[in-house]
Motif scaffolding. Structure first.
Motif, PDB file in Angstrom:
ATOM      1  N   LEU A 181       0.828  -1.204   0.000  1.00 41.89           N
ATOM      2  CA  LEU A 181       0.000   0.000   0.000  1.00 41.89           C
ATOM      3  C   LEU A 181       0.863   1.255   0.000  1.00 41.89           C
ATOM      4  O   LEU A 181       0.512   2.263  -0.622  1.00 41.89           O
ATOM      5  N   GLN A 182       1.990   1.193   0.678  1.00 41.11           N
ATOM      6  CA  GLN A 182       2.887   2.342   0.772  1.00 41.11           C
ATOM      7  C   GLN A 182       3.556   2.654  -0.569  1.00 41.11           C
ATOM      8  O   GLN A 182       3.855   3.811  -0.874  1.00 41.11           O
ATOM      9  N   GLN A 183       3.745   1.649  -1.391  1.00 39.81           N
ATOM     10  CA  GLN A 183       4.482   1.816  -2.638  1.00 39.81           C
ATOM     11  C   GLN A 183       3.591   1.978  -3.860  1.00 39.81           C
ATOM     12  O   GLN A 183       3.996   2.609  -4.835  1.00 39.81           O
ATOM     13  N   ASN A 184       2.385   1.436  -3.816  1.00 43.33           N
ATOM     14  CA  ASN A 184       1.535   1.453  -5.006  1.00 43.33           C
ATOM     15  C   ASN A 184       0.952   2.844  -5.244  1.00 43.33           C
ATOM     16  O   ASN A 184       0.473   3.488  -4.306  1.00 43.33           O
ATOM     17  N   PRO A 185       0.961   3.349  -6.487  1.00 44.99           N
ATOM     18  CA  PRO A 185       0.440   4.693  -6.762  1.00 44.99           C
ATOM     19  C   PRO A 185      -1.045   4.857  -6.472  1.00 44.99           C
ATOM     20  O   PRO A 185      -1.510   5.965  -6.272  1.00 44.99           O
ATOM     21  N   LEU A 186      -1.788   3.756  -6.433  1.00 48.41           N
ATOM     22  CA  LEU A 186      -3.221   3.835  -6.135  1.00 48.41           C
ATOM     23  C   LEU A 186      -3.488   4.127  -4.660  1.00 48.41           C
ATOM     24  O   LEU A 186      -4.537   4.671  -4.308  1.00 48.41           O
ATOM     25  N   ASP A 230     -20.449   3.266   5.257  1.00 49.83           N
ATOM     26  CA  ASP A 230     -19.061   3.122   4.807  1.00 49.83           C
ATOM     27  C   ASP A 230     -18.186   2.562   5.918  1.00 49.83           C
ATOM     28  O   ASP A 230     -17.296   1.735   5.670  1.00 49.83           O
ATOM     29  N   VAL A 231     -18.426   3.011   7.147  1.00 52.46           N
ATOM     30  CA  VAL A 231     -17.662   2.499   8.288  1.00 52.46           C
ATOM     31  C   VAL A 231     -17.904   0.997   8.450  1.00 52.46           C
ATOM     32  O   VAL A 231     -16.966   0.217   8.675  1.00 52.46           O
ATOM     33  N   THR A 232     -19.156   0.581   8.307  1.00 54.18           N
ATOM     34  CA  THR A 232     -19.492  -0.836   8.429  1.00 54.18           C
ATOM     35  C   THR A 232     -18.807  -1.661   7.346  1.00 54.18           C
ATOM     36  O   THR A 232     -18.274  -2.738   7.617  1.00 54.18           O
ATOM     37  N   GLN A 233     -18.796  -1.148   6.125  1.00 52.42           N
ATOM     38  CA  GLN A 233     -18.128  -1.865   5.036  1.00 52.42           C
ATOM     39  C   GLN A 233     -16.638  -2.013   5.310  1.00 52.42           C
ATOM     40  O   GLN A 233     -16.045  -3.072   5.058  1.00 52.42           O
ATOM     41  N   LEU A 234     -16.036  -0.968   5.852  1.00 56.27           N
ATOM     42  CA  LEU A 234     -14.613  -1.021   6.187  1.00 56.27           C
ATOM     43  C   LEU A 234     -14.362  -2.066   7.273  1.00 56.27           C
ATOM     44  O   LEU A 234     -13.436  -2.882   7.176  1.00 56.27           O
ATOM     45  N   ALA A 255      -8.304   1.386   1.563  1.00 60.08           N
ATOM     46  CA  ALA A 255      -7.741   2.718   1.357  1.00 60.08           C
ATOM     47  C   ALA A 255      -8.758   3.642   0.698  1.00 60.08           C
ATOM     48  O   ALA A 255      -8.882   4.826   1.057  1.00 60.08           O
ATOM     49  N   ALA A 256      -9.523   3.117  -0.262  1.00 59.62           N
ATOM     50  CA  ALA A 256     -10.534   3.927  -0.941  1.00 59.62           C
ATOM     51  C   ALA A 256     -11.654   4.337   0.013  1.00 59.62           C
ATOM     52  O   ALA A 256     -12.145   5.470  -0.029  1.00 59.62           O
ATOM     53  N   LEU A 264     -11.392   4.665   3.287  1.00 57.72           N
ATOM     54  CA  LEU A 264     -10.848   5.656   4.216  1.00 57.72           C
ATOM     55  C   LEU A 264     -10.789   7.031   3.552  1.00 57.72           C
ATOM     56  O   LEU A 264     -11.148   8.047   4.165  1.00 57.72           O
ATOM     57  N   ARG A 265     -10.356   7.083   2.309  1.00 58.23           N
ATOM     58  CA  ARG A 265     -10.312   8.357   1.572  1.00 58.23           C
ATOM     59  C   ARG A 265     -11.718   8.957   1.445  1.00 58.23           C
ATOM     60  O   ARG A 265     -11.907  10.158   1.608  1.00 58.23           O
ATOM     61  N   LYS A 266     -12.694   8.118   1.152  1.00 54.62           N
ATOM     62  CA  LYS A 266     -14.070   8.591   1.024  1.00 54.62           C
ATOM     63  C   LYS A 266     -14.580   9.159   2.345  1.00 54.62           C
ATOM     64  O   LYS A 266     -15.222  10.220   2.382  1.00 54.62           O
ATOM     65  N   LEU A 267     -14.286   8.459   3.448  1.00 56.05           N
ATOM     66  CA  LEU A 267     -14.724   8.929   4.757  1.00 56.05           C
ATOM     67  C   LEU A 267     -14.141  10.301   5.087  1.00 56.05           C
ATOM     68  O   LEU A 267     -14.853  11.213   5.519  1.00 56.05           O
ATOM     69  N   LEU A 268     -12.845  10.456   4.869  1.00 57.07           N
ATOM     70  CA  LEU A 268     -12.210  11.734   5.171  1.00 57.07           C
ATOM     71  C   LEU A 268     -12.736  12.843   4.259  1.00 57.07           C
ATOM     72  O   LEU A 268     -12.879  13.990   4.686  1.00 57.07           O
TER      73      LEU A 268
END
Length: 300
Positions: free
Chosen positions: A26-31, A152-156, A173-174, A176-180
């Motif tokens: 996750l740290q290295q992938n551009p996504l 969204d929290v439940t799905q995570l 990661a997606a 979490l980005r949506k939540l923020l």
């Protein structure tokens, strides 16, 4: 990298820690390298929960949905109440704990990434934010219509029941980005005398929790309405009671699983939150007109 507390989990609570090989991906992938979760969870009635960190190497978000707690982070200190989100920044020593009389229930996430500081600026957590949602770098954001976040929290949280491969990491990661991204919208004042609810959001909440036995109180709480007003408005909108509507939705899902899958009736029953397959079969026949075994034969 800061570790979550090893505080003993009470019943109904959960804690998920991303495996190190997945974190490196996750740290290295551009996504995902811009923003990704390190660990996250849900603590219910967290009596005795207390954490102190002199060295903090990532970012932490704590969302209180019941009870209360208190915190100190740098020059900021105060209480965290239901509907509030606390952000603890990388490099800032902090301490936080649940109230001894009304212990909080919290969702939390440790996270990192190249774009985290940009998100902190966007949320107003940075003292230099150009358009802060909460001025002066205050680490607490107060939300108004926060219940829309719960699906969204439940799905995570549900990802903990699945094998954590890279695809699931990208999804986490997606989410979490949506939540923020949604938090500033949730911080807007809600309209006075709100009497409506979003049926689409509620349906998604029901689908995300089809493995549970949701009660009227939980459904009403998601909408922010009292039991009485929620039940009345729901029946006016759908012509059905909330609990019966949820059950019918689950039986429709069961019918699809019977038509398209090879799971046994017991497996389908357990997937949908029914430990007793005979009770599940009676409910299915009530809503679909046939017992599950006959329905599968007919559908085939």
């Amino acid at each position: 990298m800061s570790k979550p507390s090893n505080w003993p989990l009470p019943e109904g609570s959960t804690r998920l820690i991303m495996p190190q090989p997945l974190l490196e991906q996750l740290q290295q992938n551009p996504l995902t390298r811009g923003l990704y979760p390190i660990s996250y969870g849900h603590y219910l009635n967290a009596y005795g929960h207390r954490v102190r960190r002199r060295v903090h190497t990532d970012y932490l978000m704590i969302f209180c949905h019941a009870g209360r707690g208190r915190y100190r982070a740098g020059k900021h200190k105060g209480h965290l109440l239901p509907g509030q989100v606390l952000f603890l920044k990388k490099g800032v020593a902090h301490i936080y704990q649940a109230d001894s009389q009304q212990p909080w229930s919290i969702y939390w996430a440790h996270f990192a990434g190249d774009q985290v500081e940009s998100f902190m600026d966007y949320l107003g957590i940075s003292a230099t934010s150009s358009e802060p949602a909460h001025p002066h770098g205050n680490p607490v954001l107060t939300l108004q219509n926060w219940r829309a976040l719960l699906s969204d929290v439940t799905q995570l949280l549900n990802l903990q029941h699945e094998r954590l491969n890279f695809d699931k990491g990208v999804l986490a990661a997606a989410l979490l980005r949506k939540l923020l991204s949604e938090l500033p919208l949730m911080a807007r004042p809600k309209q006075a005398d709100r009497k409506e609810f979003n049926l689409s959001s509620l349906q998604r909440f029901m689908r995300d929790n089809s493995h549970k036995s949701l009660e009227l109180n939980e459904l009403a709480e998601f909408t922010g309405l009292s039991r009485y007003h929620f039940s009345k408005k729901f029946r006016q909108t759908t012509g059905d009671s909330p609990v019966n509507y949820f059950t019918r939705m689950k039986m429709e899902q069961a019918a699809q699983m019977l038509r398209e899958g090879e799971q046994t009736i017991r497996q389908i029953s357990q997937t949908l939150g029914y430990d007793d397959p005979y009770y599940f079969s009676r409910l299915f026949k009530k809503h679909q007109g046939l017992a599950p075994s006959f329905y599968r034969q007919h559908a085939g």
